[in-house]
Write an enzyme that holds these catalytic residues in place. Structure first.
Site, PDB file in Angstrom:
ATOM      1  N   ASP A   1     -13.950  42.254  16.225  1.00 11.22           N
ATOM      2  CA  ASP A   1     -12.676  42.330  16.925  1.00 11.22           C
ATOM      3  C   ASP A   1     -12.145  43.765  16.939  1.00 11.22           C
ATOM      4  O   ASP A   1     -11.997  44.395  15.886  1.00 11.22           O
ATOM      5  CB  ASP A   1     -11.651  41.406  16.267  1.00 11.22           C
ATOM      6  CG  ASP A   1     -12.070  39.945  16.316  1.00 11.22           C
ATOM      7  OD1 ASP A   1     -11.873  39.312  17.364  1.00 11.22           O
ATOM      8  OD2 ASP A   1     -12.617  39.455  15.318  1.00 11.22           O
TER       9      ASP A   1
ATOM     10  N   ASP B   1     -18.275  46.049  13.192  1.00 12.01           N
ATOM     11  CA  ASP B   1     -17.148  45.132  13.215  1.00 12.01           C
ATOM     12  C   ASP B   1     -17.136  44.429  14.574  1.00 12.01           C
ATOM     13  O   ASP B   1     -17.783  44.886  15.528  1.00 12.01           O
ATOM     14  CB  ASP B   1     -15.859  45.920  12.986  1.00 12.01           C
ATOM     15  CG  ASP B   1     -14.622  45.061  13.104  1.00 12.01           C
ATOM     16  OD1 ASP B   1     -14.543  44.051  12.390  1.00 12.01           O
ATOM     17  OD2 ASP B   1     -13.751  45.391  13.923  1.00 12.01           O
TER      18      ASP B   1
END
Length: 226
Positions: free
Chosen positions: A22, A20
């Site tokens: 953020d 991922d």
């Protein structure tokens, strides 16, 4: 000190790593909060409702909050606001080192993010973070997180089976999506989600990616533990 791992899912090395963006590799929380506060005011949405959708794509979030006739305009507006606000975005501890280790060891890796393509580019450019060539965004799939499609697309682009992928993610929605995609190892990263919530779905929870103890073996990544 690296966090030890005590789970059989880590017994064998992984052929690829899906990360991922953020909250996992970069800290964009200030930009996110400012952007969505402005958007909420413009569209008459109670900003406290947004807390239930962490890790979900903007398009999927908006579909839950607004009537159909304004969704396209609302989605275009949040993209405009977020892309324009990259102030204060920083690289999280261990992110550059982990990506460098994967690259040096020729371990296939991809960023899999709920951000759209323009937003991902803006945030990665703002940080200057060296990143994998493969970046799967919400613009690349019909259904973004919390659906498994982004993780499946990341594995497909890398040419590996999702069952042989390690996922590193900071949201419960993203981790559940990875589990639904059939990814074998799930690492939850603290910072945006309480530990007890991450522990419900992740195989191990770490403070940040600098705590992911690993070695690279013949182009594969082995997570170290006891």
């Amino acid at each position: 000190m690296p966090t030890p791992v005590r789970s059989s899912v880590f017994a064998e090395p992984f052929s690829a790593v899906l990360l991922d963006m953020d909250g996992t590799l970069i800290d964009s929380i200030g930009s996110v909060e400012r952007s969505w506060a402005q958007w909420s005011e413009e569209f008459g949405v109670d900003p406290t409702l947004l807390r239930a959708f962490h890790g979900v794509t903007a398009e999927n979030l908006i579909a839950q909050l607004l009537p159909e006739d304004v969704r396209v305009r609302a989605f275009a507006r949040i993209r405009e606001i977020e892309v324009a606000d990259v102030a204060g975005i920083t690289v999280l501890p261990g992110a550059a080192e982990l990506l460098g280790s994967l690259d040096a060891g020729a371990v296939p890796a991809a960023i899999v993010t709920s951000s759209t393509d323009d937003l991902a580019e803006a945030r990665l450019t703002a940080t200057g973070l060296s990143h994998p060539e493969v970046v799967v965004t919400a613009s690349d799939v019909e259904r973004g997180k919390p659906f498994p499609d982004p993780w499946l697309e990341g594995a497909r682009r890398l040419g590996v089976d999702p069952a042989d992928c390690l996922v590193v993610e900071d949201s419960v929605a993203g981790l559940r999506a990875a589990r639904d995609a059939g990814c074998r190892g799930l690492v939850g990263v603290l910072g945006t989600t309480p530990r007890e919530e991450l522990e419900e779905v992740a195989d191990v929870v770490i403070p940040d990616v600098s705590h992911l103890a690993h070695v690279v073996e013949d182009g594969r990544l082995r997570v170290l533990g006891h």
